[in-house]
Design an enzyme around this catalytic site. Structure first.
Site, PDB file in Angstrom:
ATOM      1  N   GLU A  13      -6.367 -28.132  32.320  1.00  0.00           N
ATOM      2  CA  GLU A  13      -7.652 -28.828  32.257  1.00  0.00           C
ATOM      3  C   GLU A  13      -7.493 -30.344  32.311  1.00  0.00           C
ATOM      4  O   GLU A  13      -8.460 -31.053  32.616  1.00  0.00           O
ATOM      5  CB  GLU A  13      -8.416 -28.393  30.999  1.00  0.00           C
ATOM      6  N   ASP A 197     -15.132 -17.134  34.447  1.00  0.00           N
ATOM      7  CA  ASP A 197     -15.282 -15.676  34.309  1.00  0.00           C
ATOM      8  C   ASP A 197     -16.651 -15.407  33.688  1.00  0.00           C
ATOM      9  O   ASP A 197     -17.376 -16.345  33.358  1.00  0.00           O
ATOM     10  CB  ASP A 197     -14.165 -15.104  33.407  1.00  0.00           C
TER      11      ASP A 197
END
Ligand code: ADE
Length: 230
Positions: A13, A197
């Site tokens: 990230e 997701d």
């Protein structure tokens, strides 16, 4: 001028950020690495916390108290609850709650402990800057509620509970703890997530496939915002 903290939870990230910033100076502190850097003339401190509420609390507090950051931006990925959110889409947290905080046996609502609040709001000005950036780049962003807990959710029943209890649009594992720190220390903060997701039975597989790409989408957006922060 602001000193801006940018944090993620996982190396993936923040790596896209570290590739683009300049004058990087690594500082080791509290079993972690903090990267002082500059971008478009702005002073930054970048770090990933490790996953979960405890590590992210430590990192957010360190960025503010030790490094003197006065604005905090979080970049990362999340599982979608709102069906409008597809993989790669961006969500801006308007407010955040802890879905796994539970003393309901004493008559309190889910997510609440005395002297706390179920939800904490993010900074309005930073959200406005994000909407400007989205508009300029023709990007759709959804603004909503993000639920945080120390669980990777890959289960329709848990997802349905979080959806109905908190009316949450997405879930992840760090946002609300960072919110608690920033709110207590009066530091304006902003939480951005790109969907990796949908927190259902396939979430583990989807996360493995899409996490890196979605983390890049979120990181690029955050760097665009930095240019517009005074
Ligand atoms: N971050 C990204 N996807 C997640 C999920 N399904 N559960 C918790 N955190 C996540």
């Amino acid at each position: 001028m602001s000193k801006i903290a940018i944090m993620g939870a996982m190396p993936e990230e923040i790596e896209p950020l570290l590739k683009k910033v300049e004058n990087v100076n690594k500082v080791e502190y509290a079993n972690n690495r903090y990267y002082e850097a500059t971008y478009q003339g702005k002073e930054l401190v970048i770090a990933y916390s490790k996953i979960g509420k405890v590590f992210s609390t430590l990192t957010a507090a360190t960025l503010i108290e030790k490094f003197g950051c006065d604005t905090l931006l979080f970049s990362g990925v999340a599982g979608a609850i709102n069906p409008e959110l597809k993989i790669g889409d961006l969500i801006i947290a308007k407010q955040l709650c802890q879905h796994d905080l539970d003393i309901t046996v004493f008559g309190h609502p889910h997510g609440y402990v005395p002297e706390g609040a179920v939800c904490i709001q993010t900074d309005t000005k930073l959200r406005e800057i994000a909407k400007e950036v989205a508009g300029n780049n023709n990007l759709k962003v959804i603004e909503g509620t993000i639920a945080t807990g120390d669980q990777f959710v890959a289960c329709s029943d848990r997802k349905a509970f979080i959806s109905s209890t908190f009316e949450a649009d997405a879930l992840e594992m760090e946002g609300a703890s960072v919110a608690v720190v920033c709110d207590a220390l009066n530091v304006p903060f902003f939480i951005l997530r790109a969907i990796s997701d949908t927190a259902n039975d396939d979430a583990g597989m989807d996360f493995d496939e899409f996490m890196v790409g979605s983390a890049i989408i979120s990181a690029n957006f955050i760097l665009d915002m930095v240019k517009n922060i005074e």
